[in-house]
Design an enzyme around this catalytic site. Structure first.
Site, PDB file in Angstrom:
ATOM      1  N   LYS A  34       0.918   7.428   7.754  1.00 38.63           N
ATOM      2  CA  LYS A  34       1.979   6.813   6.955  1.00 38.63           C
ATOM      3  C   LYS A  34       3.357   7.060   7.565  1.00 38.63           C
ATOM      4  O   LYS A  34       4.299   6.321   7.304  1.00 38.63           O
ATOM      5  CB  LYS A  34       1.894   7.295   5.517  1.00 38.63           C
ATOM      6  CG  LYS A  34       0.636   6.737   4.858  1.00 38.63           C
ATOM      7  CD  LYS A  34       0.617   6.815   3.364  1.00 38.63           C
ATOM      8  CE  LYS A  34      -0.629   6.125   2.823  1.00 38.63           C
ATOM      9  NZ  LYS A  34      -1.893   6.671   3.367  1.00 38.63           N
TER      10      LYS A  34
HETATM   11  C1  PLP Z   1      -3.168   5.906   3.501  1.00 35.62           C
HETATM   12  C2  PLP Z   1      -4.239   6.420   4.402  1.00 35.62           C
HETATM   13  C3  PLP Z   1      -5.352   5.630   4.776  1.00 35.62           C
HETATM   14  C4  PLP Z   1      -5.568   4.228   4.237  1.00 35.62           C
HETATM   15  O1  PLP Z   1      -4.644   3.302   4.738  1.00 35.62           O
HETATM   16  P1  PLP Z   1      -4.402   1.923   3.948  1.00 35.62           P
HETATM   17  O2  PLP Z   1      -3.250   1.284   4.639  1.00 35.62           O
HETATM   18  O3  PLP Z   1      -4.081   2.313   2.535  1.00 35.62           O
HETATM   19  O4  PLP Z   1      -5.653   1.149   4.057  1.00 35.62           O
HETATM   20  C5  PLP Z   1      -6.283   6.171   5.632  1.00 35.62           C
HETATM   21  N1  PLP Z   1      -6.168   7.433   6.097  1.00 35.62           N
HETATM   22  C6  PLP Z   1      -5.119   8.215   5.776  1.00 35.62           C
HETATM   23  C7  PLP Z   1      -5.064   9.599   6.307  1.00 35.62           C
HETATM   24  C8  PLP Z   1      -4.115   7.744   4.931  1.00 35.62           C
HETATM   25  O5  PLP Z   1      -3.085   8.541   4.601  1.00 35.62           O
END
Ligand code: PLP
Length: 501
Positions: free
Chosen positions: A110
């Protein structure tokens, strides 16, 4: 380049308007009016560029109301904070690569968007003529809170206040948030669960009297949701960058097709891959990997999205989601950009918990997407087998990706180059990883980090080691009815612990 709402094509916005608004008035999501194309000349040009330069070129296609200098200023501020390379591709085996997206300040993917978004939002706010200070309110069950605090730290003209449930986050997550830096940040703990925190924040957003009062004081509210365009578009860049890195290291030739596997929750990360494909990147398959919350696997196999099901708490908690909000953007595209139909489907999802797409639409997505899931046991076994085979410790989210990628290759007999997106550092979830590796797990997260360091030959990320010596700045606890009080304390500078205490 302008943006339209998935639920009303007549709702048109500039890039800056779209990201300042977040959602359109009818609750729809903003999407580009057309997909900009990346030419072969540009691909060749980008080969010798670093990550920031590639990001500037690709993002400039989406941000006509920003100058190249402004974009470059934002990407520099965002990615200078990363540890080493921004998004390195690591070769595990012939044709098998991990794209590590966890080198940012909170060691999860993120950061790729949240490190950039606040700087872009600061500039967008000026462009649309908002003079008030933006107050970002976040309710978090852990991970997003810290990533948002890091991203918004010292962003111009923006403050951020994060609410977390007192007993609902891990000790490490609590420490990460309560020690947050930045003049413009605040953290308040709420007696209650995540839903209480989220409901409280929603009530603030809907309280017009409060909003009026705040406006007089020079503040407006906003959120940093993952459905905001400003969170989505920066994710398109690393698909291009990974491809170019493989060309640069002679693993593939320019023009070759590649596959990507994406551990998926809210469908944001994988949707960015779909956008990259629409822009001309040679992607053959996007493999959608879910954990036990496998609503997307069922959707891709049956055409019915059915959110009425049991919710599982898994060892890949960032993917524990039943309503994948960003799927709306894909539905809009495969319906032939039918805004009325998309509106109806989203209404159905809200009122009865499901909707179904047509046979024709199914045909469109089954060519490009493959979806499957990993059970809790399969995820643990994958962590341990991958470690035995490559000496590499996977975080549980990435392990879900590896398992589903293996499933895909074996069932479809497709062994073209596969790039698996690695969405978190194993240190972030070190207790789960150590357990899967049958190592000793203690209550002390720093001790666990040391064990993992010794086993994985990876250094302990600074995001974790620095917490051992950092001062706690925020330790106030509020009743769940007191979010407005916390907000006022924050704005009056009374949320922080007094110096002398
Ligand atoms: C948010 C997240 C995901 C999922 O990503 P999306 O964009 O919501 O599909 C996968 N792995 C981690 C570690 C995340 O923080």
């Amino acid at each position: 380049m302008r943006y339209i709402s998935t639920r009303n094509k007549n709702d048109i916005a500039t890039f800056s308007e779209a990201i300042v608004r977040g959602l359109s008035k009818d609750g729809g999501l903003y999407v580009p009016e057309t997909f900009p194309q990346v030419s072969q000349d540009e691909m060749n040009e980008m080969l010798s560029m670093n990550y920031d330069e590639r990001a500037n070129l690709i993002l400039s296609k989406f941000m006509p109301d920003f100058t190249m200098e402004e974009i470059a200023e934002c990407t520099a501020k965002a990615y200078d904070k990363f540890d080493g390379e921004t998004a390195p591709v690591v070769k595990m085996d012939e044709g098998l690569y991990l794209l590590e997206l966890f080198h940012g300040p909170t060691i999860a993917f993120k950061d790729m968007a949240l490190a950039l978004f606040p700087h872009v939002l600061s500039k967008a706010k000026k462009k649309v003529g908002i003079n008030e200070e933006i107050v970002i309110l976040v309710a978090t069950s852990g991970d997003t809170g810290k990533a948002a605090l890091e991203g918004f730290k010292d962003a111009d003209g923006i403050k951020i206040l994060v609410f977390y449930p007192t007993g609902g986050v891990s000790n490490m997550q609590k420490l990460q948030m309560s020690t947050a830096d930045g003049k413009n940040v605040g953290v308040a703990s709420i007696k209650g669960n995540f839903d209480d925190a989220q409901t409280g924040v929603k009530e603030i957003f809907e309280n017009s009297e409060l909003k009026e009062m705040m406006k007089e004081k020079g503040y407006i509210f906003s959120s940093a949701n993952s459905i905001n365009l400003g969170r989505l578009l920066p994710q398109v860049v690393y698909y291009f960058s990974a491809y170019l890195d493989l060309v640069g290291s002679n693993e593939i030739e320019m023009g070759d097709e590649v596959n990507f596997t994406i551990p998926t929750g809210n469908f944001g990360n994988i949707l960015a891959g779909y956008y990259a494909k629409q822009m001309g990147l040679n992607i053959k398959k996007l493999v959608c990997a879910s954990n036990q919350n496998n609503v997307l696997t069922d959707f891709f196999s049956s055409g019915k999205y059915d959110a009425k099901r049991k919710f599982y708490k898994t060892i890949s908690p960032s993917m524990d989601i039943l309503v994948s909000s960003n799927l709306e953007r894909l539905l809009f595209e495969i319906s032939g950009r039918d805004d009325k139909l998309t509106f109806e489907r989203m209404k159905d999802l809200k009122s009865k918990g499901d909707y179904t797409i047509s046979k024709e639409e199914m045909d469109k997505i089954s060519g490009l997407f493959y979806a499957s899931f990993s059970s809790e046991e399969d995820t643990e076994v994958t962590i341990s087998q991958f470690y035995d085979e490559y000496g590499y410790a996977l975080d549980p989210h990435t392990a879900v990706g590896v398992y589903v990628s293996d499933t895909y290759c074996a069932t479809k007999n497709d062994y073209d180059p596969m790039i698996i997106l690695s969405t978190a550092s194993p240190f972030k979830f070190n207790d789960y990883v150590l357990k899967a590796l049958r190592a000793k797990v203690t209550d002390d997260p720093f001790k666990n980090a040391k064990t993992l360091k010794n086993m994985s030959a990876m250094d302990i990320p600074e995001a974790i080691s620095e917490l051992q010596t950092k001062e706690v700045r925020f330790n106030k606890i509020y009743e769940k009815e007191e979010l407005v009080k916390a907000l006022n304390d924050f704005l009056d500078g009374k949320l922080e612990i007094d110096e002398e205490v």
